[in-house]
Design a protein around this motif. Sequence first.
Motif, PDB file in Angstrom:
ATOM      1  N   LEU A 113       0.823  -1.250   0.217  1.00 29.58           N
ATOM      2  CA  LEU A 113      -0.008  -0.003  -0.197  1.00 29.58           C
ATOM      3  C   LEU A 113       0.992   1.192  -0.051  1.00 29.58           C
ATOM      4  CD1 LEU A 113      -2.419  -1.190   2.545  1.00 29.58           C
ATOM      5  CD2 LEU A 113      -2.861  -0.662   0.206  1.00 29.58           C
ATOM      6  N   PRO A 114       0.559   2.154  -0.833  1.00 35.21           N
ATOM      7  CA  PRO A 114       1.302   3.588  -0.763  1.00 35.21           C
ATOM      8  C   PRO A 114       1.080   4.315   0.662  1.00 35.21           C
ATOM      9  CG  PRO A 114      -0.744   3.722  -1.927  1.00 35.21           C
ATOM     10  CD  PRO A 114      -0.884   2.463  -1.606  1.00 35.21           C
ATOM     11  N   LEU A 115       2.294   4.710   1.060  1.00 36.94           N
ATOM     12  CA  LEU A 115       2.421   5.894   2.418  1.00 36.94           C
ATOM     13  C   LEU A 115       2.612   7.107   1.716  1.00 36.94           C
ATOM     14  CD1 LEU A 115       4.530   3.572   4.352  1.00 36.94           C
ATOM     15  CD2 LEU A 115       2.298   4.351   5.275  1.00 36.94           C
ATOM     16  N   THR A 116       1.921   8.087   2.240  1.00 32.28           N
ATOM     17  CA  THR A 116       2.057   9.493   1.869  1.00 32.28           C
ATOM     18  C   THR A 116       2.798  10.090   3.022  1.00 32.28           C
ATOM     19  OG1 THR A 116      -0.001  10.253   2.570  1.00 32.28           O
ATOM     20  CG2 THR A 116       0.021   9.462   0.207  1.00 32.28           C
ATOM     21  N   PRO A 117       3.561  11.213   2.842  1.00 30.90           N
ATOM     22  CA  PRO A 117       4.217  11.987   3.734  1.00 30.90           C
ATOM     23  C   PRO A 117       3.401  12.650   4.781  1.00 30.90           C
ATOM     24  CG  PRO A 117       5.430  12.274   1.697  1.00 30.90           C
ATOM     25  CD  PRO A 117       4.248  11.472   1.271  1.00 30.90           C
ATOM     26  N   SER A 118       2.152  13.022   4.281  1.00 26.66           N
ATOM     27  CA  SER A 118       1.216  13.613   4.969  1.00 26.66           C
ATOM     28  C   SER A 118       0.323  12.819   6.109  1.00 26.66           C
ATOM     29  CB  SER A 118      -0.048  14.347   4.177  1.00 26.66           C
ATOM     30  OG  SER A 118      -0.633  13.282   3.433  1.00 26.66           O
ATOM     31  N   THR A 119       0.495  11.500   6.051  1.00 22.60           N
ATOM     32  CA  THR A 119      -0.078  10.678   6.763  1.00 22.60           C
ATOM     33  C   THR A 119       0.794   9.835   7.652  1.00 22.60           C
ATOM     34  OG1 THR A 119      -0.213   8.931   5.099  1.00 22.60           O
ATOM     35  CG2 THR A 119      -2.395  10.193   5.513  1.00 22.60           C
ATOM     36  N   SER A 120       2.360   9.679   7.349  1.00 21.29           N
ATOM     37  CA  SER A 120       3.166   8.973   8.066  1.00 21.29           C
ATOM     38  C   SER A 120       4.467   9.546   8.224  1.00 21.29           C
ATOM     39  CB  SER A 120       3.331   7.466   7.512  1.00 21.29           C
ATOM     40  OG  SER A 120       4.267   6.913   8.341  1.00 21.29           O
ATOM     41  N   ALA A 121       5.020   9.839   9.278  1.00 25.02           N
ATOM     42  CA  ALA A 121       6.174  10.360   9.436  1.00 25.02           C
ATOM     43  C   ALA A 121       7.321   9.512   8.992  1.00 25.02           C
ATOM     44  CB  ALA A 121       6.383  11.011  10.668  1.00 25.02           C
ATOM     45  N   LEU A 122       7.143   8.335   8.629  1.00 27.15           N
ATOM     46  CA  LEU A 122       8.224   7.520   8.515  1.00 27.15           C
ATOM     47  C   LEU A 122       8.660   6.920   6.844  1.00 27.15           C
ATOM     48  CD1 LEU A 122       7.123   4.614  10.764  1.00 27.15           C
ATOM     49  CD2 LEU A 122       9.043   6.256  11.243  1.00 27.15           C
ATOM     50  N   THR A 123       7.692   7.847   6.074  1.00 28.70           N
ATOM     51  CA  THR A 123       7.965   7.858   4.504  1.00 28.70           C
ATOM     52  C   THR A 123       8.975   8.805   4.179  1.00 28.70           C
ATOM     53  OG1 THR A 123       6.212   9.134   4.246  1.00 28.70           O
ATOM     54  CG2 THR A 123       5.924   6.607   4.224  1.00 28.70           C
TER      55      THR A 123
END
Length: 138
Positions: A128-138
Amino acid sequence: MSSWTLAAIEQAFFEAWSADTCMPEELPAWSVRNPARGQCGPTSLVLCEILGGDLVRADVHHTGVRIGGHYWNRLPTGLDIDLTRCQFDADEVVGVGWVVAPPEGMRPGRCVEQWELLRYRVFTALGLPLTPSTSALT
């Protein structure tokens, strides 16, 4: 849109759980023998983000005394999925659950680091894609 079996989703969570993703108050009870211990809050939020549905909460009792709370998921079909139910000992009783509102943006108000790490691991395992706005780990 990707699709997975429930077994594949459960395996992704099982492999993602660690002491680093455990709720701090449950860390003394967490072990590799019981990796689901203290994972219900972050797990239910991440699973709700993946599958939709509602968050369900209940009180947990030991010998009649409330010792904490427990979260799981209810899918739009009405099916309950509790990936962390196995964390409880036989003398710990999970009460009847009630639907609770998710936090804004599915981002928890506390233990954000544990949630972010679990989310990162599970989303990565499932592609699944992770976006910078939803996770600080990307």
